[in-house]
Design an enzyme around this catalytic site. Structure first.
Site, short mmCIF file in Angstrom:
data_model
loop_
_atom_site.label_atom_id
_atom_site.label_comp_id
_atom_site.label_asym_id
_atom_site.label_seq_id
_atom_site.Cartn_x
_atom_site.Cartn_y
_atom_site.Cartn_z
CB THR A 124 -0.89 0.03 1.26
OG1 THR A 124 -1.70 -1.14 1.27
CG2 THR A 124 -1.78 1.26 1.26
CE LYS A 183 -5.13 -0.87 1.81
NZ LYS A 183 -5.62 -2.00 2.54
CE LYS A 189 1.61 2.37 4.15
NZ LYS A 189 2.00 1.04 3.72
P1 NAD Z 1 5.79 -6.04 7.34
O1 NAD Z 1 6.56 -4.92 7.97
O2 NAD Z 1 5.40 -7.21 8.16
O3 NAD Z 1 6.60 -6.59 6.06
C1 NAD Z 1 7.40 -5.82 5.23
C2 NAD Z 1 8.64 -6.63 4.92
O4 NAD Z 1 9.43 -5.92 3.97
C3 NAD Z 1 9.50 -6.88 6.16
O5 NAD Z 1 9.70 -8.27 6.32
C4 NAD Z 1 10.80 -6.15 5.81
O6 NAD Z 1 11.97 -6.80 6.33
C5 NAD Z 1 10.78 -6.16 4.31
N1 NAD Z 1 11.63 -5.14 3.70
C6 NAD Z 1 11.68 -3.82 3.97
N2 NAD Z 1 12.62 -3.22 3.21
C7 NAD Z 1 13.16 -4.20 2.45
C8 NAD Z 1 14.20 -4.22 1.48
N3 NAD Z 1 14.86 -3.11 1.15
N4 NAD Z 1 14.52 -5.40 0.90
C9 NAD Z 1 13.86 -6.53 1.27
N5 NAD Z 1 12.86 -6.58 2.17
C10 NAD Z 1 12.54 -5.42 2.76
O7 NAD Z 1 4.50 -5.34 6.69
P2 NAD Z 1 3.14 -6.06 6.20
O8 NAD Z 1 2.18 -6.05 7.33
O9 NAD Z 1 3.49 -7.34 5.54
O10 NAD Z 1 2.63 -5.00 5.14
C11 NAD Z 1 3.19 -4.89 3.83
C12 NAD Z 1 2.34 -3.93 3.02
O11 NAD Z 1 1.00 -4.40 2.98
C13 NAD Z 1 2.29 -2.52 3.60
O12 NAD Z 1 2.33 -1.59 2.54
C14 NAD Z 1 0.94 -2.49 4.32
O13 NAD Z 1 0.40 -1.18 4.40
C15 NAD Z 1 0.11 -3.38 3.42
N6 NAD Z 1 -1.04 -4.02 4.08
C16 NAD Z 1 -0.90 -4.65 5.28
C17 NAD Z 1 -2.00 -5.25 5.88
C18 NAD Z 1 -1.89 -5.96 7.21
O14 NAD Z 1 -2.93 -6.29 7.80
N7 NAD Z 1 -0.68 -6.22 7.72
C19 NAD Z 1 -3.26 -5.22 5.24
C20 NAD Z 1 -3.37 -4.61 3.99
C21 NAD Z 1 -2.24 -4.01 3.42
#
Ligand code: NAD
Length: 297
Positions: A97, A172, A247
């Site tokens: 997102t 979204k 966010k």
């Molecule tokens: P998260 O923080 O659990 O996962 C993000 C991952 O990206 C982490 O494991 C981190 O180590 C990795 N990362 C960051 N920088 C990196 C890089 N340079 N190289 C490789 N890996 C890297 O977050 P999430 O909860 O999985 O959310 C991910 C996306 O999905 C976000 O944009 C969030 O807004 C969206 N989202 C989340 C949810 C939810 O319920 N968690 C729901 C809808 C949308």
């Protein structure tokens, strides 16, 4: 036919999404900065890549699930990033997102290099990611959407083509702006009802069948009792954390500013969620804003 998929960002959402692609018979090579995330991918039948470049080099399809726009711009457009390292013609799917402007900038750069790209943010949370029941809101051209669809169908249940690049992100953040505003409206009504001596259950019974009816009331009621499955009944454990709502509301306000749309209630909602998050509410479910409003009154 099995494809080779490079998956970058194996966190709470990306980890189970990558696992579902592997379970469906695709060859999944993944990359994340966190060692535990790479271990979980291996347990799920994938393999670890040593870098972004190695992860994407041989991939037919590249999926990213990263925290925010700056990570996406960096991973795609930075030195040793996806655009510099992927095969010509590789299909790119970003499910993070992020802000609409970053989504459009990256997609334009990708398509200029002959790599079709879609923005495909999700709703459905970690439960939806694990169960393969996410909703995908997809922005991109018809051909890119058609190519992405079979992979999205493995990770999700509802796949909607929203329009050209960036419109998935637009869908979204517009949806979540409605949600943030409506949750505050419903919460204010319950707080006012308490002050006026009207029982919460009575307000629910009346408004859920009257013109105040909305999802924040009927599926996610912010006070305990009327909707047993709502987070209010488990001390506001998320669900959808207030920090994530903040966010998305901030993204809606960036988009409103850059497009010239008037969203005064969206701005108020963002300001209220910022106050709530700064006062310790960030990890709680976003419906816990009702407690903040009760205190603020
Ligand atoms: P998260 O923080 O659990 O996962 C993000 C991952 O990206 C982490 O494991 C981190 O180590 C990795 N990362 C960051 N920088 C990196 C890089 N340079 N190289 C490789 N890996 C890297 O977050 P999430 O909860 O999985 O959310 C991910 C996306 O999905 C976000 O944009 C969030 O807004 C969206 N989202 C989340 C949810 C939810 O319920 N968690 C729901 C809808 C949308």
């Amino acid at each position: 036919m099995a494809s080779r998929i490079g998956f970058i960002g194996l966190g709470n959402m990306g980890g189970p999404m990558a696992a579902n692609l592997a379970k469906a018979g695709h060859t999944v090579i993944g990359f994340d900065l966190a060692e535990e995330a790479l271990g979980r991918l291996e347990e799920a039948g994938g393999t670890r890549g040593a870098s972004v470049a190695e992860t994407v080099a041989q991939a037919d399809v590249i999926v990213t699930m990263l925290p925010a726009g700056r990570h996406v711009r960096d991973i795609y457009m930075g030195a040793g990033g996806v655009l510099a390292s992927a095969k010509p013609g590789a299909l790119l799917i970003d499910s993070s997102t992020i802000d609409v402007d970053s989504a459009r900038t990256v997609a334009k750069a990708a398509e200029d290099m002959g790599m079709p790209m879609v923005d495909a943010p999700v709703s459905g949370g970690v439960g939806g990611a694990a169960g393969g029941t996410l909703t995908f809101m997809v922005g991109g051209g018809d051909e890119a959407f058609a190519a992405a669809r079979p992979f999205l169908e493995i990770m999700g249940k509802t796949i909607v083509h929203a329009g050209g690049n960036g419109t998935g992100q637009a869908a979204k953040i517009c949806n979540n702006m409605i949600l943030g505003i409506s949750m505050i409206g419903v919460s204010e009504a319950f707080v006012l009802a308490e002050k006026l001596g009207l029982e919460a259950q009575k307000l629910f019974d009346i408004s859920s069948t009257a013109s105040g009816q909305c999802w924040s009331l009927t599926s996610y009621c912010p006070v305990p009792g009327p909707v047993p499955a709502s987070p209010a009944n488990r001390d506001y454990q998320p669900g959808f954390a207030a920090a994530m709502m903040l966010k998305d509301l901030k993204l809606s306000q960036e988009a409103a500013a850059s497009s010239g749309a008037a969203t005064p209630l969206g701005a108020q909602a963002a300001a209220l969620y910022a106050l709530f998050c700064n006062s310790g509410g960030a990890p709680q479910d976003f419906s816990a804003i009702v407690k903040y409003l009760r205190g603020a009154g």
